[in-house]
Design a protein around this motif. Structure first.
Motif, PDB file in Angstrom:
ATOM      1  N   UNK A  28     -42.168   6.790  19.791  1.00  8.41           N
ATOM      2  CA  UNK A  28     -42.355   7.326  18.153  1.00  8.41           C
ATOM      3  C   UNK A  28     -42.927   8.143  18.677  1.00  8.41           C
ATOM      4  N   UNK A  29     -42.706   9.289  18.053  1.00 10.87           N
ATOM      5  CA  UNK A  29     -43.592  10.811  17.917  1.00 10.87           C
ATOM      6  C   UNK A  29     -44.172  11.118  17.373  1.00 10.87           C
ATOM      7  N   UNK A  30     -45.173   9.996  16.499  1.00 13.39           N
ATOM      8  CA  UNK A  30     -46.191  10.268  15.740  1.00 13.39           C
ATOM      9  C   UNK A  30     -47.359  10.130  16.540  1.00 13.39           C
ATOM     10  N   UNK A  31     -47.408   9.630  17.598  1.00 14.70           N
ATOM     11  CA  UNK A  31     -48.418   8.739  18.132  1.00 14.70           C
ATOM     12  C   UNK A  31     -48.353   9.164  19.552  1.00 14.70           C
ATOM     13  N   UNK A  32     -49.430   9.981  20.271  1.00 15.56           N
ATOM     14  CA  UNK A  32     -50.034  10.151  21.345  1.00 15.56           C
ATOM     15  C   UNK A  32     -49.293   8.969  22.447  1.00 15.56           C
ATOM     16  N   UNK A  33     -48.734   9.898  23.178  1.00 14.12           N
ATOM     17  CA  UNK A  33     -48.381   9.076  24.657  1.00 14.12           C
ATOM     18  C   UNK A  33     -49.094   7.354  25.218  1.00 14.12           C
ATOM     19  N   UNK A  34     -50.336   7.702  25.540  1.00 14.73           N
ATOM     20  CA  UNK A  34     -51.176   6.519  25.208  1.00 14.73           C
ATOM     21  C   UNK A  34     -50.839   5.824  24.085  1.00 14.73           C
ATOM     22  N   UNK A  35     -51.308   6.132  23.087  1.00 17.09           N
ATOM     23  CA  UNK A  35     -50.699   5.068  22.143  1.00 17.09           C
ATOM     24  C   UNK A  35     -49.427   4.230  21.809  1.00 17.09           C
ATOM     25  N   UNK A  36     -48.501   5.089  21.711  1.00 22.43           N
ATOM     26  CA  UNK A  36     -47.385   4.632  22.299  1.00 22.43           C
ATOM     27  C   UNK A  36     -47.281   3.636  23.159  1.00 22.43           C
ATOM     28  N   UNK A  37     -47.986   3.705  24.279  1.00 19.23           N
ATOM     29  CA  UNK A  37     -47.473   2.603  25.629  1.00 19.23           C
ATOM     30  C   UNK A  37     -48.456   1.288  25.107  1.00 19.23           C
ATOM     31  N   UNK A  38     -49.535   1.571  24.758  1.00 21.61           N
ATOM     32  CA  UNK A  38     -50.488   0.471  24.335  1.00 21.61           C
ATOM     33  C   UNK A  38     -49.960   0.218  23.378  1.00 21.61           C
ATOM     34  N   UNK A  39     -49.326   0.135  22.290  1.00 22.20           N
ATOM     35  CA  UNK A  39     -48.767   0.026  20.877  1.00 22.20           C
ATOM     36  C   UNK A  39     -47.174  -1.290  21.697  1.00 22.20           C
ATOM     37  N   UNK A  40     -46.761  -0.992  22.707  1.00 23.54           N
ATOM     38  CA  UNK A  40     -45.483  -1.287  22.655  1.00 23.54           C
ATOM     39  C   UNK A  40     -45.533  -2.757  23.876  1.00 23.54           C
ATOM     40  N   UNK A  41     -46.849  -2.578  24.421  1.00 25.58           N
ATOM     41  CA  UNK A  41     -47.208  -3.232  25.088  1.00 25.58           C
ATOM     42  C   UNK A  41     -48.213  -4.909  24.470  1.00 25.58           C
ATOM     43  N   UNK A  42     -48.683  -4.323  23.358  1.00 25.26           N
ATOM     44  CA  UNK A  42     -49.199  -4.939  22.283  1.00 25.26           C
ATOM     45  C   UNK A  42     -47.816  -5.920  20.906  1.00 25.26           C
TER      46      UNK A  42
END
Lengths: 198, 198
Positions: B79-93
């Motif tokens: 999801x390009x609108x998020x930072x890489x860290x946020x993307x990963x964290x979001x996917x995990x949650x």
DNA sequence: ACATTTCTTGAACAAGTGTTCAATGTGAAG
DNA sequence: CTTCACATTGAACACTTGTTCAAGAAATGT
């Protein structure tokens, strides 16, 4: 000698043969592969005999579920010949043992789980077995950490079970053995972590 | 206006209605609850129409498997609108999100998994989808840790998936939400751990 | 208006399902 | 041997299954 009651040791009691056949078919072809006729054929027995020993098809499946549940419970049974730490560690390593990581066993568990999801009756049995397994694991954790509060032991047991379930489920998809080993190590970390302060 | 092609928006194309009905029955009653007649009834459609849109019962189930797999893959889409860290964290949650932790979805996944275990054909599809999911997750890890070697990213993805699979499988047995939250935290620990030296 | 393609129906078929049951076999007790 | 409870068989039953197909409805093109 006359006709032996047991010819060549092959002729164990037919009831267990039938149950074994049902387990085999279930693990190989799923519930739709378990017809009374298929079970009879696999057990080398006439159709009527299956209904003689098991009233229902339901009873047959219930017996299968029961046998697997009992086997699972044995995995966390206490073993007085070992120290508490060894008992816990051994139990944690056992889930990746050669006998448990077979497709047959994993597949069987999966199909029974799916069945429990579909029938309220099986769901209860399965949930009860799960709880007993959790209790057994929590008890092992508790004896290894006598100082740890019981609530914390149960939490750790729950966390371990999550990883264990993930392990064998993922093992069915042929994940590499290294990942399994890392996951085992993870369950050990959870089990032997120092008490956390909160 | 005359007779609308779509009366009151209810009459979406029957093909998806049929597929939806199949998914519903599968999640609620397992594969043995999915008969062509039951699907037709659930979709409010004549028996023949099910075989009109799907050649086989096999094709119908295959389509169901496909639709779930595609949905799963969306969970690790970048999801390009998020930072890489946020993307990963979001996917995990996301795996503990309200929409995914429903019995319907979990049960569906379980039954499809069981089916894959019983039929070679489904096994291939499922394994391929699993690999793509693993790749997606590894890619997320990699963009969040640009310095980490790719092999290590894949290892972490594999470890995360083990815990995730354990989570949703155990969720079916009604494990407490606290354990789920701890497991999510565990996947984050794995994902964001400092590079290990070996 | 007609012709044509695309949907939609439900009856029909063969094959498979779980369950029942009268018949037979088996081995031990009287 | 006879008796009797138990074990074992396979045919028969009613029912469900997946699939096919001729018939018709609905939409679309000409």
């Amino acid at each position: 000698m006359g006709i032996n009651t047991v010819n060549s040791g092959e002729q164990v009691d037919r009831q267990s043969r039938i149950l074994e056949a049902a387990l085999d078919l279930l693990s190989r072809h799923g519930i739709s592969g378990v017809s009374m006729r298929a079970v009879a054929r696999e057990a080398g027995v006439a159709l009527g005999l299956v209904n003689y020993y098991f009233d229902d098809k339901m009873s047959l499946i219930r017996a299968a579920l029961h046998s697997v549940d009992e086997h699972d419970l044995g995995l966390v049974a206490p073993d007085p010949s070992l120290t508490p730490e060894e008992q816990l560690r051994k139990a944690l390593h056992r889930v990746a043992g050669a006998d448990l990581l077979t497709t047959r066993y994993l597949s069987l568990r999966l199909h029974l789980w799916a069945l429990a999801q579909a029938h309220e009756d099986f769901a209860r049995i399965n949930a009860a077995a799960f709880d007993r397994y959790l209790d057994g694991l929590a008890a092992l954790v508790s004896t290894a950490h006598p100082a740890l509060p019981l609530k914390e032991c149960r939490d750790r047991a729950a966390d371990i079970v999550v990883v264990q379930n993930g392990m064998w489920l993922t093992a069915l998809l042929g994940i590499d053995k290294a990942a399994i080993q890392r996951s085992i190590a993870r369950t050990e970390q959870i089990a032997f972590a120092p008490p956390r302060d909160n």
